[in-house]
Enzyme design. Structure first.
Site, mmCIF file in Angstrom:
data_model
loop_
_atom_site.group_PDB
_atom_site.id
_atom_site.type_symbol
_atom_site.label_atom_id
_atom_site.label_comp_id
_atom_site.label_asym_id
_atom_site.label_seq_id
_atom_site.Cartn_x
_atom_site.Cartn_y
_atom_site.Cartn_z
ATOM 1 N N ASP A 1 -2.255 4.498 -13.719
ATOM 2 C CA ASP A 1 -2.504 5.988 -13.834
ATOM 3 C C ASP A 1 -2.116 6.937 -12.563
ATOM 4 O O ASP A 1 -2.771 6.239 -11.605
ATOM 5 C CB ASP A 1 -3.501 6.480 -14.233
ATOM 6 C CG ASP A 1 -3.389 7.153 -15.754
ATOM 7 O OD1 ASP A 1 -2.701 8.322 -15.726
ATOM 8 O OD2 ASP A 1 -3.862 6.833 -16.731
ATOM 9 N N HIS B 1 -6.117 7.223 -24.960
ATOM 10 C CA HIS B 1 -7.533 7.766 -24.315
ATOM 11 C C HIS B 1 -7.709 9.088 -24.807
ATOM 12 O O HIS B 1 -8.882 9.710 -24.515
ATOM 13 C CB HIS B 1 -7.486 7.345 -23.129
ATOM 14 C CG HIS B 1 -6.651 8.245 -22.180
ATOM 15 N ND1 HIS B 1 -5.396 8.140 -22.115
ATOM 16 C CD2 HIS B 1 -6.970 9.281 -21.162
ATOM 17 C CE1 HIS B 1 -4.704 9.006 -21.276
ATOM 18 N NE2 HIS B 1 -5.750 9.747 -20.680
ATOM 19 N N ASP B 2 -6.588 9.891 -24.839
ATOM 20 C CA ASP B 2 -6.722 11.469 -25.416
ATOM 21 C C ASP B 2 -6.877 11.717 -26.885
ATOM 22 O O ASP B 2 -6.769 12.896 -27.330
ATOM 23 C CB ASP B 2 -5.728 12.199 -24.541
ATOM 24 C CG ASP B 2 -5.942 12.299 -23.107
ATOM 25 O OD1 ASP B 2 -7.139 12.459 -22.818
ATOM 26 O OD2 ASP B 2 -5.028 12.356 -22.337
ATOM 27 N N ASP C 1 -23.822 -3.838 -16.679
ATOM 28 C CA ASP C 1 -24.436 -2.286 -16.534
ATOM 29 C C ASP C 1 -23.691 -1.596 -17.422
ATOM 30 O O ASP C 1 -23.900 -0.372 -17.543
ATOM 31 C CB ASP C 1 -23.768 -1.961 -15.005
ATOM 32 C CG ASP C 1 -22.144 -1.858 -14.998
ATOM 33 O OD1 ASP C 1 -21.512 -2.418 -16.221
ATOM 34 O OD2 ASP C 1 -21.523 -1.411 -13.814
ATOM 35 N N GLU D 1 3.245 12.028 -18.367
ATOM 36 C CA GLU D 1 2.677 12.620 -19.643
ATOM 37 C C GLU D 1 3.093 14.216 -19.899
ATOM 38 O O GLU D 1 3.044 15.164 -19.044
ATOM 39 C CB GLU D 1 1.075 12.934 -19.446
ATOM 40 C CG GLU D 1 0.364 13.285 -20.665
ATOM 41 C CD GLU D 1 -0.983 13.863 -20.264
ATOM 42 O OE1 GLU D 1 -2.028 13.802 -21.096
ATOM 43 O OE2 GLU D 1 -1.292 14.113 -19.062
ATOM 44 N N ASP E 1 -15.104 -3.438 -16.407
ATOM 45 C CA ASP E 1 -14.835 -3.514 -15.164
ATOM 46 C C ASP E 1 -13.453 -4.543 -14.941
ATOM 47 O O ASP E 1 -12.976 -4.804 -15.724
ATOM 48 C CB ASP E 1 -15.846 -4.206 -14.154
ATOM 49 C CG ASP E 1 -16.435 -5.441 -14.945
ATOM 50 O OD1 ASP E 1 -15.909 -6.522 -15.178
ATOM 51 O OD2 ASP E 1 -17.887 -5.304 -14.938
ATOM 52 N N ASP F 1 -0.192 11.533 -15.012
ATOM 53 C CA ASP F 1 -1.038 12.520 -15.788
ATOM 54 C C ASP F 1 -0.602 13.936 -15.440
ATOM 55 O O ASP F 1 -0.559 14.409 -14.409
ATOM 56 C CB ASP F 1 -2.379 12.362 -15.326
ATOM 57 C CG ASP F 1 -3.412 12.993 -16.006
ATOM 58 O OD1 ASP F 1 -3.533 12.844 -17.093
ATOM 59 O OD2 ASP F 1 -4.219 13.968 -15.650
ATOM 60 N N ASP G 1 -17.153 -5.834 -20.117
ATOM 61 C CA ASP G 1 -18.058 -5.573 -18.675
ATOM 62 C C ASP G 1 -18.616 -6.970 -18.269
ATOM 63 O O ASP G 1 -19.036 -7.859 -19.454
ATOM 64 C CB ASP G 1 -19.432 -4.867 -19.542
ATOM 65 C CG ASP G 1 -20.489 -4.734 -18.483
ATOM 66 O OD1 ASP G 1 -20.215 -4.831 -17.179
ATOM 67 O OD2 ASP G 1 -21.680 -4.700 -18.790
#
Length: 593
Positions: free
Chosen positions: A127, A365-366, A54, A289, A58, A229, A50
């Site tokens: 993605d 990430h899954d 926030d 995927e 990013d 995806d 970051d």
């Protein structure tokens, strides 16, 4: 001075350019590809760096860390969704495919990042989420406004006067239902995932063409490919055959429902059309995927003559050990069986031995953190087991995928309370359990190992507040062990997980056998040691991995003659004649004479 990446690749380049290289190669020259030889590093933008305080990562944060990425030696970045999104599912609910999500930055920031990566010889894969959009996408807003809308057929609708639609499961729905009533047109819309993720109707040609135009837009901008995806779910049987709620619920809870959703009648024709309309025009990576894809139909997606995808992820390994009775990513008590683990990876390696191409991964990430799921994150074993897992990933057949932070041996968060979770998957499952009158406490304990948020915690850059990720309040808790596990502490430590990873990257780049070589498993019934050879003519390597916290002994066949040790995650290895004793989580690669 040549770049480090060029130096890593130099042995590979010299081998490939030698007069006999093509004769020695098990594949014809036109079947080699950069996406087979490269190493992919996945960046989860929300959690990487970051820069504006926030608490959310990013694009400028990724740009700030480009030199770090370059020093890893990796070749390809896979970037999770950064498109315009209300962020109900962390960007997998897209409201604008050609915009940047608020908080991530601007399109100019993206262009700058892409150029910086390309300047360092790193490719960027985006993605692609086209099974569904956000319900805030303009297409859906138009589609739900009127049954006469030109966008009505961009999504799947069931008119309410025909009764309730045939049951389908919604993976992230708090009630587990895949149809949701929408009052404006007195109809239900289909959502295989969250309620704010309506499924696109690929049966509509005009919708498909708009998707293809969007893909062209990104590829012309210079991106190097797409990770697609849940791409096997895009085709639906629009006759909507009856599937009983109990049957689908059983499949859903046991996590075998993807095979049902991946069996749509027009799937391969859509992928072939996508290839004709878009993919074949670019030197790119088309990665699927492969939810629901099985060993029996795997080659149909990636065989060269099929003109569909280049490679895909399978789920057989990462689903290993899930309870068939409890569901919801709960593990059986004795969930890790190395013999089964070896068998799964060997079968999938063999699928692509002669045609097509595969991938190898242990986290994303899954999934939870690799070392917590497949290694041992206890302090005395974490570093060795993390190094072992990197040895495995970077010595197996198939394109290797490394998830951000795994190069440090980052570990699971292990939340105690549902209030600490942010992931739509875990939150919706908790709601389902409560609504069914099931005590969620055992599931909360199980999710300390399997929940997706475990793998999404902010990157641990140093030992300052929030691990150097943000000056604000992080969107997801930073792991409490950031003062011990962080990039700064490992950067100059020659024994660190980070520097071991870098060395394994060099080794894979330098040895064609680790990319294109034959794979032969040794002692498949050994319950502690995973041993295999990778052989390409004179490039012959033996890999030994002790997946246990005990001393483990094995005897090599008498025909095996080991040469020099290529890498070892311990100072030494005990070998007497052909009997080898491995320390807990020891990983060794030898050259074979």
């Amino acid at each position: 001075m040549p770049s480090l990446r060029l130096l890593f690749f130099l042995p590979f380049v010299l081998w490939a350019c030698s007069p006999t290289a093509e004769e020695e190669h098990p594949l014809s020259a036109n079947e080699r590809a950069w996406w087979k030889e490269g190493i992919v590093y996945q960046v989860y933008p929300r959690s990487f760096q970051d820069t504006d305080g926030d608490g959310v990562g990013d694009l400028k944060g990724i740009l700030q860390r480009v030199d770090y990425l370059d020093r890893l030696g990796i070749d390809i970045i896979w970037l999770n969704p950064i498109y315009g999104s209300p962020n109900d599912d962390n960007g997998y609910d897209i409201s604008d495919y050609q915009a940047i999500m608020e908080g991530f930055g601007t399109m100019a920031d993206f262009d700058t990042l892409l150029a910086a990566l390309h300047d360092r010889g790193i490719r960027l894969v985006m993605d692609l989420v086209v099974n569904h959009t956000s319900d805030e996408h303009e297409w859906f807003q138009q589609s739900r406004a009127s049954r006469d809308s030109p966008y009505r057929d961009y999504y799947h609708w069931w008119d309410a006067e025909n009764g309730e639609p045939p049951h389908r499961a919604g993976f992230f729905d708090p009630e587990g239902k895949g149809w949701l009533y929408d009052e404006p047109t007195n109809a239900y819309y289909l959502h295989y995932f969250g309620r704010k993720q309506p499924d696109l109707k690929w049966e509509t040609p005009k919708m498909r063409q708009e998707i293809y135009e969007m893909m062209h837009w990104w590829l012309k901008k210079g991106v190097d490919g797409f990770r697609m995806d849940v791409i096997p779910f895009i085709s639906k049987d629009t006759t909507w055959p009856i599937v009983t709620e109990m049957e689908l619920l059983e499949r859903y809870q046991r996590n075998i429902w993807p095979a049902y959703y991946a069996s749509g009648p027009n799937l391969h024709s859509y992928l072939q059309e996508m290839n004709r309309e878009v993919l074949q025009a670019y030197d790119m990576m088309a990665l699927g995927e492969g939810a629901g894809v099985t060993i029996d139909n795997a080659v149909d997606f990636v065989a060269k003559e099929r003109n569909e995808l280049d490679l895909f992820f399978h789920f057989d390994a990462v689903k290993m050990g899930y309870s068939k009775e409890l569901g919801y990513k709960m593990l059986d008590s004795a969930w890790f069986d190395l013999i089964q683990f070896k068998d799964i990876h060997t079968q999938w390696s063999d699928v692509f031995a002669e045609q097509g191409w595969g991938s190898i991964y242990l986290g994303n990430h899954d999934q939870p953190r690799m070392v917590s799921r497949w290694g041992n994150d206890a302090p005395e074993h974490r570093a060795h087991s993390a190094k072992l897992l990197h040895t495995f990933l970077l010595s197996m057949r198939g394109t290797p995928f490394i998830y951000y932070g795994d190069e440090l041996g980052m570990t699971n968060l292990r939340f105690d309370s549902i209030e600490q979770y942010r992931d739509i998957e875990t939150l919706s499952w908790h709601s389902q359990l409560v609504s069914q009158g099931i005590d969620p406490a055992p599931y909360l304990e199980g999710w300390k190992i399997t929940a997706r948020d475990n793998g999404r915690s902010p990157f641990q850059w140093d030992d300052t507040e929030n691990g150097g990720f943000t000056d604000g309040i992080p969107w997801l808790q930073v792991n409490e062990n950031y003062q011990e596990i962080n990039a700064a502490a490992q950067e100059h430590d020659p024994t660190s997980v980070l520097n071991y990873f870098r060395r394994m990257v060099e080794i894979r780049h330098a040895h064609p056998a680790l990319v294109y070589g034959d794979y032969h498993v040794i002692l498949p019934e050994h319950d502690h040691i995973y041993a295999y050879r990778r052989i390409l003519k004179d490039d012959r390597m033996l890999i030994l991995l002790n997946f246990s916290d005990e001393l483990s002994v094995m005897s090599l066949p008498s025909s095996y003659h080991t040469g020099e040790v290529v890498i070892n995650n311990y100072p030494e290895v005990k070998k007497v004649n052909n009997t080898i004793t491995l320390q807990p989580y020891q990983a060794v690669i030898w050259n074979l004479d």
